[in-house]
Design an enzyme around this catalytic site. Structure first.
Site, mmCIF file in Angstrom:
data_model
loop_
_atom_site.group_PDB
_atom_site.id
_atom_site.type_symbol
_atom_site.label_atom_id
_atom_site.label_comp_id
_atom_site.label_asym_id
_atom_site.label_seq_id
_atom_site.Cartn_x
_atom_site.Cartn_y
_atom_site.Cartn_z
ATOM 1 N N LYS A 96 0.851 -1.191 0.000
ATOM 2 C CA LYS A 96 0.000 0.000 0.000
ATOM 3 C C LYS A 96 0.878 1.227 0.000
ATOM 4 O O LYS A 96 2.023 1.175 0.474
ATOM 5 C CB LYS A 96 -0.872 0.016 1.257
ATOM 6 C CG LYS A 96 -2.120 0.823 1.108
ATOM 7 C CD LYS A 96 -3.160 0.033 0.341
ATOM 8 C CE LYS A 96 -4.489 0.712 0.243
ATOM 9 N NZ LYS A 96 -5.527 -0.209 -0.207
HETATM 10 N N1 GLU Z 1 -7.126 0.002 -3.390
HETATM 11 C C1 GLU Z 1 -7.906 -1.163 -3.681
HETATM 12 C C2 GLU Z 1 -8.025 -2.069 -2.465
HETATM 13 O O1 GLU Z 1 -7.873 -1.634 -1.345
HETATM 14 C C3 GLU Z 1 -7.417 -1.876 -4.935
HETATM 15 C C4 GLU Z 1 -6.024 -2.371 -4.891
HETATM 16 C C5 GLU Z 1 -5.538 -2.921 -6.236
HETATM 17 O O2 GLU Z 1 -6.320 -3.057 -7.150
HETATM 18 O O3 GLU Z 1 -4.341 -3.198 -6.310
HETATM 19 O O4 GLU Z 1 -8.357 -3.220 -2.571
#
Ligand code: GLU
Length: 455
Positions: A144
């Site tokens: 993240k």
């Molecule tokens: N930000 C989204 C999540 O928390 C998508 C992450 C992604 O597609 O890599 O699942």
């Protein structure tokens, strides 16, 4: 029922985060927990994650070394991002990227822009991505990122320069086979396009697979934008089926009317459910006869993404919205919305977590005792990363699928993940959330054991 064990919040941090790339600094170990102790109501997202992780680790009888390995992120990076503002001054922002794990494949996870994002939050969200990818069986690890800024106060040019410099600082981290960002809170397909372009310029070739959630014209996938909400609804329908309720006989409340909330509300509405309340930043909107969701989406679009002033509903507070009598509650706004302070007042039969971490670990046992089925975030909102995986596959093949194909495959993967976790929860007599952690941790630990530790 295996009781949920209580642990104190006294956790010793022994990490020192540096302003450069740091790796493999152990932060958590089972020895650092002292029990029992008073629990705080306000939890950090990382503490919430650890509480659940610890419970699953006990069921799996993870040994101490494996526990430490899986509790700690592989890498945490903090970068300074200098940006030349429109008035010519230089402003420095702080950015983060945490790679929690890459045992199952390249790490995957969104980037959020927010004034209060911090390393603790990013760390929790990175671990959730690891478990999320494992739960839906996509071959990615978890990561993240975040930049501490208020995007509403930045011009489009400032936002672009900030994004490009953040990317430039992380060129050695990102890569289609290494770490693949995606949109998250306050970032969108335009931000992904800038990241893709910056990375491509630096590697002297177009690298579409370095990010997902891109505009379709740049190699994005059909259906990616709606994927998270669509996955929430697939799981919600599966949950309703388990408790013997027909979608068209059910009542639904949705907190949050952004991408996830509005799509979830619209798809439940299309299923014939009565969506009695929704909320956005301007407050809650209740109509016990059922809201006209397509009309509300249109209203919000034409009103600067706000429901303020929507006429066909009674205005209620966000707190009251969560406590409404309904069959399904979809918290799709942000973390920490249901905690010890209000969990006992929740009247829904199913909570389907559209957001990441909307229920704190303190609330888990209260909701369980009330017999509420909680479809956990790492399952319910995994539709986004599932279609991100499809996007990455399509980019690498240079062959693009129809929206119908994307939705069909998404539905299949989400449904089978739900059924799988439901079976695990029955087998161990645990909640769906506990089942999700047990399944995911077991999968990553088993893979790690087979790969072994590189020395
Ligand atoms: N930000 C989204 C999540 O928390 C998508 C992450 C992604 O597609 O890599 O699942």
């Amino acid at each position: 029922m295996i009781p949920i064990k209580k642990y104190s919040q006294e956790i010793v941090h022994r990490s020192t985060i540096t302003n450069c790339m740091s790796s493999n600094k152990p932060i958590y170990s089972p020895n650092y927990y002292k029990e029992p102790g008073p629990k705080l109501d306000k939890e950090s997202p990382f503490e919430s994650m650890m509480e659940r992780f610890r419970f699953a680790a006990e069921i799996l009888k993870l040994d101490e070394g494996m526990f430490e390995y899986l509790a700690n992120p592989v890498k945490q990076v903090i970068v300074s991002i200098p940006v030349v503002m429109d008035n010519g001054s230089i402003k420095v922002f702080e950015g983060y990227r945490v790679i929690h794990d890459n045992v199952l494949g390249p790490s995957k996870g969104g980037i959020r822009y927010s004034p209060d994002v911090n390393i603790d939050e990013v760390k929790a969200l990175a671990s959730w991505m690891t478990w999320k990818c494992a739960v839906v069986n996509v071959p990615f690890g978890g990561a993240k990122g975040g930049v501490r800024c208020n995007p509403k106060e930045l011009s489009i040019g400032e936002l672009e320069r900030l994004t490009r410099r953040y990317t430039a600082n992380l060129l050695e981290i990102f890569g289609p086979d290494r770490d693949i960002p995606a949109p998250d809170m306050n970032t969108n397909e335009q931000v992904m396009a800038w990241i893709m372009d910056t990375y491509s310029m630096r590697s002297q070739k177009t690298e579409t697979a370095v990010v997902t959630g891109k505009p379709i014209i740049l190699g994005g996938s059909q259906g990616r934008k709606e994927a998270t909400g669509r996955g929430v609804v697939t799981c919600t329908l599966a949950g309703l089926n388990k408790i013997g309720l027909m979608p068209n006989k059910s009542t639904v409340v949705v907190q949050g009317f952004g991408n996830v909330g509005s799509v979830s509300a619209e798809l439940m509405y299309e299923q014939g459910a009565k969506v009695i309340a929704v909320s956005d930043i301007s407050g809650g909107y209740l109509n016990k006869e059922g809201l006209n969701i397509p009309e509300m989406i249109q209203y919000s679009k034409e009103n600067n993404n706000s429901l303020e002033g929507y006429p066909d509903a009674e205005k209620i507070s966000n707190d009251d919205l969560l406590e409404l009598e309904c069959d399904v509650l979809i918290p799709a706004a942000k973390e920490d919305q249901i905690g010890k302070h209000n969990a006992h007042k929740i009247k829904a039969k199913i909570i389907s977590e559209g957001a990441n971490g909307p229920v704190t670990a303190n609330a888990d046992s209260i909701l369980d005792q009330k017999g509420i089925m909680v479809i956990p975030d790492i399952l319910a909102n995994a539709g986004g990363v599932t279609v991100s995986y499809f996007e990455w596959v399509q980019d690498r093949q240079g062959y693009f699928w129809t929206e119908e194909r994307v939705n069909r495959r998404l539905n299949r993967m989400m449904r089978s993940a739900f059924d799988n976790l439901y079976n695990v929860s029955e087998e161990y007599n645990i909640t769906l959330r506990q089942a999700a952690y047990v399944y995911a941790i077991n999968k990553v630990a088993t893979t790690l054991k087979m790969r072994g530790i590189y020395a």
